[in-house]
Design a protein around this motif. Structure first.
Motif, short mmCIF file in Angstrom:
data_model
loop_
_atom_site.label_atom_id
_atom_site.label_comp_id
_atom_site.label_asym_id
_atom_site.label_seq_id
_atom_site.Cartn_x
_atom_site.Cartn_y
_atom_site.Cartn_z
N THR A 180 0.83 -1.19 0.00
CA THR A 180 0.00 0.00 0.00
C THR A 180 0.87 1.25 0.00
O THR A 180 1.94 1.27 0.61
N TYR A 181 0.42 2.25 -0.72
CA TYR A 181 0.97 3.58 -0.54
C TYR A 181 0.31 4.18 0.70
O TYR A 181 -0.79 3.79 1.09
N TRP A 182 0.98 5.13 1.34
CA TRP A 182 0.33 5.73 2.50
C TRP A 182 0.68 7.21 2.64
O TRP A 182 1.52 7.71 1.91
N SER A 183 -0.02 7.83 3.56
CA SER A 183 -0.14 9.28 3.68
C SER A 183 -0.99 9.84 2.54
O SER A 183 -0.78 10.96 2.07
N PRO A 241 -4.06 3.95 -3.20
CA PRO A 241 -3.46 4.00 -4.54
C PRO A 241 -2.37 5.06 -4.69
O PRO A 241 -1.73 5.14 -5.74
N PHE A 242 -2.18 5.88 -3.67
CA PHE A 242 -1.26 7.00 -3.82
C PHE A 242 -0.77 7.45 -2.45
O PHE A 242 -1.47 7.30 -1.44
N GLY A 243 0.44 7.98 -2.41
CA GLY A 243 1.01 8.48 -1.17
C GLY A 243 2.50 8.67 -1.32
O GLY A 243 3.10 8.24 -2.32
N SER A 244 3.12 9.27 -0.35
CA SER A 244 4.54 9.58 -0.44
C SER A 244 5.43 8.41 -0.03
O SER A 244 6.64 8.47 -0.21
N SER A 245 4.83 7.35 0.53
CA SER A 245 5.59 6.16 0.91
C SER A 245 4.89 4.91 0.40
O SER A 245 3.66 4.91 0.18
#
Length: 255
Positions: A180-183, A241-245
């Motif tokens: 997973t992407y997170w933040s 689906p999106f994040g900085s990590s």
């Protein structure tokens, strides 16, 4: 980041309280608990920095913890915490306790400073060091759009998308079982800040010799709010689906 004592000092000072570290350490703990019903397992933190994760797991009564890092500064901070950490660069990882095998190997926010050859080498050694039913847990900087002065300060060479990790895993005979992407909820704010940083870098408004990372503890209210937002995200959006990590869990492929 090896050789940058100032950044290690900043990490050591905040990694017990800063929302980002608390979320990441919680993700690692949750992943371990979901796979192992007991605490008598062996855990290696590969490139453990100043030992924040090892200290966190120690507080949760995991007794068999070890770490390695290529920075003398990082190792010295770990030793202040009475942690079992060895000075070892990634290119020499094969010499690190070659007789040992681990139930869990964690490698967080390390690959961004390695080239392709060293990443492949590290993954192959992780495959060797990991028990057949073990876990490889990694967190990595995600999406080039988030590249900013933080990356410059910590020596980041690249950022990743899931396909990058899939290729890396497949080449080393691993299978990604969770990613997973997170933040995600904070990504518009993070993206705006990083894009502004990148803009200043391109125009030469920001001098590289003066750049420092984003690692800093905000006010207690802001810190708690950011933590709660990301924890809420975990509940309502287990796979973002999106994040900085980008957080991944891998198993060795069974032959």
């Amino acid at each position: 980041m090896i050789g940058n004592r100032i950044e290690y000092e900043k990490m050591y000072a905040v990694e017990r309280e800063l929302w980002w570290y608390k979320v990441l350490h919680g993700k690692v703990l949750k992943s371990i608990r979901q796979h192992f019903s007991h605490q008598n397992i062996s855990i290696l933190d590969a490139s453990c920095g100043t030992g924040g994760l090892l200290s966190f797991l120690k507080e949760y009564n995991y007794p068999n913890l070890a770490g390695l890092d290529g920075s003398e500064d990082a190792v010295s901070f770990c030793q202040e915490r009475q942690l079992d950490v060895t000075l070892c660069r990634f290119e020499s990882i094969g010499s690190f306790r070659p007789e040992n095998r681990y139930d869990v190997i964690v490698c967080n926010d390390v690959f961004y400073c390695l080239d392709e050859q060293d990443m492949a080498l590290a993954m192959n050694y992780f495959r060797t060091y990991l028990k057949p039913n073990g876990l490889l847990i990694t967190n990595n900087n995600a999406f080039n759009a988030f590249y900013g002065t933080h990356d410059v300060a910590v020596g980041g060479k690249r950022r990743f998308v899931l396909n990058d990790l899939k290729k890396l895993a497949k080449a080393a005979d691993f299978q990604i079982v969770y990613a997973t992407y997170w933040s995600f909820l904070l990504s518009p704010l993070i993206l705006a800040v990083r894009q502004w940083q990148a803009f200043k870098l391109r125009l030469g408004w920001e001098k590289t010799e003066n750049i420092v990372s984003d690692v800093a503890l905000p006010s207690p209210f802001v810190n708690k709010t950011l933590f709660n937002l990301v924890k809420m995200e975990e509940t309502i959006l287990p796979k973002s689906p999106f994040g900085s990590s980008l957080f991944t869990i891998m198993h060795p492929c069974q032959s």
